[in-house]
Motif scaffolding. Structure first.
Motif, PDB file in Angstrom:
ATOM      1  N   VAL A 447       0.859  -1.183   0.000  1.00 16.82           N
ATOM      2  CA  VAL A 447       0.000   0.000   0.000  1.00 16.82           C
ATOM      3  C   VAL A 447       0.896   1.235   0.000  1.00 16.82           C
ATOM      4  N   ALA A 448       0.525   2.246  -0.770  1.00 18.36           N
ATOM      5  CA  ALA A 448       1.374   3.433  -0.900  1.00 18.36           C
ATOM      6  C   ALA A 448       0.540   4.692  -1.000  1.00 18.36           C
ATOM      7  N   SER A 449       1.183   5.801  -0.723  1.00 15.11           N
ATOM      8  CA  SER A 449       0.671   7.123  -1.058  1.00 15.11           C
ATOM      9  C   SER A 449       1.780   7.864  -1.789  1.00 15.11           C
ATOM     10  N   VAL A 450       1.398   8.779  -2.669  1.00 16.06           N
ATOM     11  CA  VAL A 450       2.365   9.549  -3.449  1.00 16.06           C
ATOM     12  C   VAL A 450       2.178  11.021  -3.136  1.00 16.06           C
ATOM     13  N   VAL A 451       3.258  11.674  -2.712  1.00 15.25           N
ATOM     14  CA  VAL A 451       3.243  13.112  -2.457  1.00 15.25           C
ATOM     15  C   VAL A 451       3.844  13.798  -3.681  1.00 15.25           C
ATOM     16  N   GLY A 452       3.010  14.490  -4.429  1.00 12.09           N
ATOM     17  CA  GLY A 452       3.505  15.131  -5.636  1.00 12.09           C
ATOM     18  C   GLY A 452       2.433  15.994  -6.283  1.00 12.09           C
ATOM     19  N   THR A 453       2.842  16.754  -7.294  1.00 11.34           N
ATOM     20  CA  THR A 453       1.922  17.611  -8.033  1.00 11.34           C
ATOM     21  C   THR A 453       2.095  17.377  -9.529  1.00 11.34           C
ATOM     22  N   ASP A 454       1.124  17.870 -10.291  1.00  9.02           N
ATOM     23  CA  ASP A 454       1.197  17.718 -11.743  1.00  9.02           C
ATOM     24  C   ASP A 454       2.390  18.450 -12.338  1.00  9.02           C
ATOM     25  N   GLY A 455       2.934  19.434 -11.619  1.00  8.59           N
ATOM     26  CA  GLY A 455       4.076  20.177 -12.135  1.00  8.59           C
ATOM     27  C   GLY A 455       5.424  19.573 -11.796  1.00  8.59           C
ATOM     28  N   ASP A 456       5.463  18.549 -10.966  1.00 10.16           N
ATOM     29  CA  ASP A 456       6.739  17.974 -10.553  1.00 10.16           C
ATOM     30  C   ASP A 456       7.458  17.307 -11.724  1.00 10.16           C
ATOM     31  N   GLN A 458       9.050  14.605 -12.049  1.00 12.42           N
ATOM     32  CA  GLN A 458       8.974  13.143 -12.176  1.00 12.42           C
ATOM     33  C   GLN A 458       7.710  12.665 -12.882  1.00 12.42           C
ATOM     34  N   ASP A 459       6.705  13.538 -13.071  1.00 17.24           N
ATOM     35  CA  ASP A 459       5.434  13.183 -13.696  1.00 17.24           C
ATOM     36  C   ASP A 459       4.610  12.337 -12.727  1.00 17.24           C
ATOM     37  N   LEU A 460       3.756  13.021 -11.974  1.00 15.01           N
ATOM     38  CA  LEU A 460       2.953  12.375 -10.945  1.00 15.01           C
ATOM     39  C   LEU A 460       2.158  11.192 -11.474  1.00 15.01           C
ATOM     40  N   ARG A 461       1.516  11.352 -12.600  1.00 12.64           N
ATOM     41  CA  ARG A 461       0.681  10.266 -13.135  1.00 12.64           C
ATOM     42  C   ARG A 461       1.519   9.052 -13.510  1.00 12.64           C
ATOM     43  N   ARG A 462       2.679   9.296 -14.105  1.00 13.86           N
ATOM     44  CA  ARG A 462       3.529   8.161 -14.503  1.00 13.86           C
ATOM     45  C   ARG A 462       4.079   7.433 -13.284  1.00 13.86           C
ATOM     46  N   GLN A 463       4.454   8.175 -12.240  1.00 15.66           N
ATOM     47  CA  GLN A 463       4.964   7.544 -11.027  1.00 15.66           C
ATOM     48  C   GLN A 463       3.884   6.682 -10.375  1.00 15.66           C
TER      49      GLN A 463
END
Length: 500
Positions: A447-456, A458-463
């Motif tokens: 189980v995970a959570s991702v801390v990020g934004t669309d502007g980051d 690394q590409d939030l959606r791809r991560q």
């Protein structure tokens, strides 16, 4: 295995730069381990303990740069040294203005930038206090990224900052936003109306990333370091930070973020909040107001962001267990199976602390174990796991070999200065861990959570997609991820958490 090393005399480099260089060398074919460090006593000990010390490195002084590479072959070791030199030269060329050398001292930097009002300091802890004091005495605010700074030095630095009307953000200040500029590990977020005072880096990142997802931005976010609300430091920088945001015309609401304040400091914090005419949301994880209830106190980072936004918009708000309970119910049948305990392997200390507060009342202390891999004991002389994911990947693989771990709980933190693709090495380690568990007749849920934004970058959606492809259940927040992990080992919690 061949071990090769070189020393570059009087060639200081920032520790974050050196971490990046070492990471670039470690991924080369045939390289087993690499170290790129300044020649401090602590780093000499680190080299020796890692088996990377050589006759070349033994006489390196604190101002000398040591590069050591352990590889399968002579050619791989030489290639590692060459890559370190190449990356160092490339980085210098990318930041050095044409026709002007980079300054080697604070005075030299001020001659080039006489209007500068802030110094970012990232040097080994034993030298950080000296550099921070010099900057403060020259009238500069300080962003002190360095960890392993003594408590005594922190107290002295903050007293000096208060005397001079300056901010000393840190030590061990992972993230800050000043005038729209992110410092340290910083997500790409818009300017907005929310000002933050944050003891932590990842806690602040979680709040500003959630605000960005909801369409709101940050005016300023002042980091104060994880010990500021301790009894010893006494909120020395939290109070001035609150006063600065109270006076800032662009800040309409303030959010205070951190681990619990010492009980004797809570009244001082409340007194400072009570003097502020603007609304204040407080998320001191695990702490409760002393009595005056100045500000509105919440129990999770997600709640802090959502309450702040609701207040700005004049909306009513109440906490919720899950953003989408129906989605959680749909996921549970595929994720549940024979389970053991929960193991949390975190890169963010505040996220780990929050997960513990969520899990303890749900499953009991014996049912989980949480590890903050970004803690000083894991990062002394080594890259932070947000920069180099390999250390956590090794722990993830070990979890697959464990006989009692049934659920792995992880965070993934994105942003500037973070690894360019942290999901891939984590997903690869998860594949290996789940295969190892299956070979032993066990199921390992992740189980995970991702801390990020669309502007980051690394590409939030791809991560997120990379983790999901590895069979990871990704939840919208760290608190929701912890609750989901609890549901996997305690089906009897369905009614209390999902209302079913």
């Amino acid at each position: 295995m061949p071990l090769r090393a070189v020393v570059r005399r009087s060639s200081y480099r920032d520790s974050m730069v050196l971490m990046r260089v070492a990471e670039a060398v470690r991924v080369l074919p045939g390289v087993r381990e690499a170290a790129v460090l300044m020649g401090t006593p602590a780093n000499h000990e680190l080299l020796a303990s890692a088996g990377l010390a050589t006759t070349e490195t033994k006489d390196a002084a604190p101002g000398d740069l040591m590069i050591a590479v352990l590889a399968d072959t002579e050619s791989a070791a030489e290639a590692g040294l060459a890559e370190a030199e190449r990356v160092l030269a490339e980085r210098r060329a990318s930041v050095e203005p044409a026709g002007r050398s980079l300054p080697r001292t604070l005075d030299g930097a001020l001659r080039q930038m006489p209007d500068a009002n802030l110094a970012a300091i990232s040097v080994p802890g034993e030298y950080a206090a000296f550099e921070a004091q010099r900057a403060l005495r020259r009238g500069l605010h300080v962003f002190l990224f360095s960890d392993n700074v003594t408590l005594e030095d922190e107290i002295a630095l903050k007293r000096l900052a208060v005397e001079r009307g300056l901010l000393c953000m840190g030590p061990d200040c992972g993230t800050a936003y000043i005038g729209g500029v992110g410092l340290g590990f910083a997500n790409v977020v818009p300017r907005g109306r929310v000002g933050c005072v944050a003891a932590s880096g990842t806690g602040l990142q979680a709040v500003v990333a959630r605000l960005a997802a909801l369409g709101e931005g940050v005016s300023h976010a002042i980091g104060v370091g994880g010990r500021d609300l301790s009894a010893e430091v006494g909120g020395a920088m939290t109070v001035p930070a609150l006063e600065a945001l109270a006076a800032d015309a662009t800040t309409e609401i303030i959010v205070v973020i951190g681990k619990p304040a010492a009980p004797e400091i809570v009244p001082r914090l409340e007194t400072a909040i009570a003097r502020i005419a603007k609304p204040v949301v407080v998320c001191c994880l695990g702490a409760t107001p002393a009595g005056s209830a100045a500000g509105r106190w919440v129990s999770t980072l997600e709640d802090a962001a959502e309450l702040a936004l609701a207040t700005l918009r004049g909306q009513t708000w109440s906490p919720r267990m899950f953003t989408d309970p129906a989605d959680v119910r749909a996921r549970l049948p595929r994720a549940r199976g024979p389970r053991g305990t929960i193991l949390g392997l975190y890169t963010g200390g505040t996220l780990a602390h929050e997960a513990g507060l969520v899990l303890a009342p749900l499953v009991g202390a014996d049912a989980y174990r949480l590890v903050d891999l970004g803690g000083d004991e894991f990062t002394r002389g080594r890259p932070h796991p947000m920069i180099d994911p390999s250390a956590r990947a090794a722990h993830v693989r070990q979890a697959g070999e464990s006989g009692d771990v049934g659920v792995l709980l992880v965070d993934l933190v994105l942003g500037r200065a973070v690894h360019p693709d942290p999901a891939t090495p984590l997903a690869e380690a998860i594949y290996d861990a789940r295969r190892a568990a299956a070979a032993r007749g066990r199921e390992l849920g992740v189980v995970a959570s991702v801390v990020g934004t669309d502007g980051d970058p690394q590409d939030l959606r791809r991560q997120t997609a990379t983790l999901q492809a590895a069979g990871v259940e990704v939840l919208p927040s760290n608190a929701q991820a912890a609750r989901f992990a609890a549901l996997l080992i305690r089906p009897d919690l369905d009614r209390s958490l999902l209302g079913s």
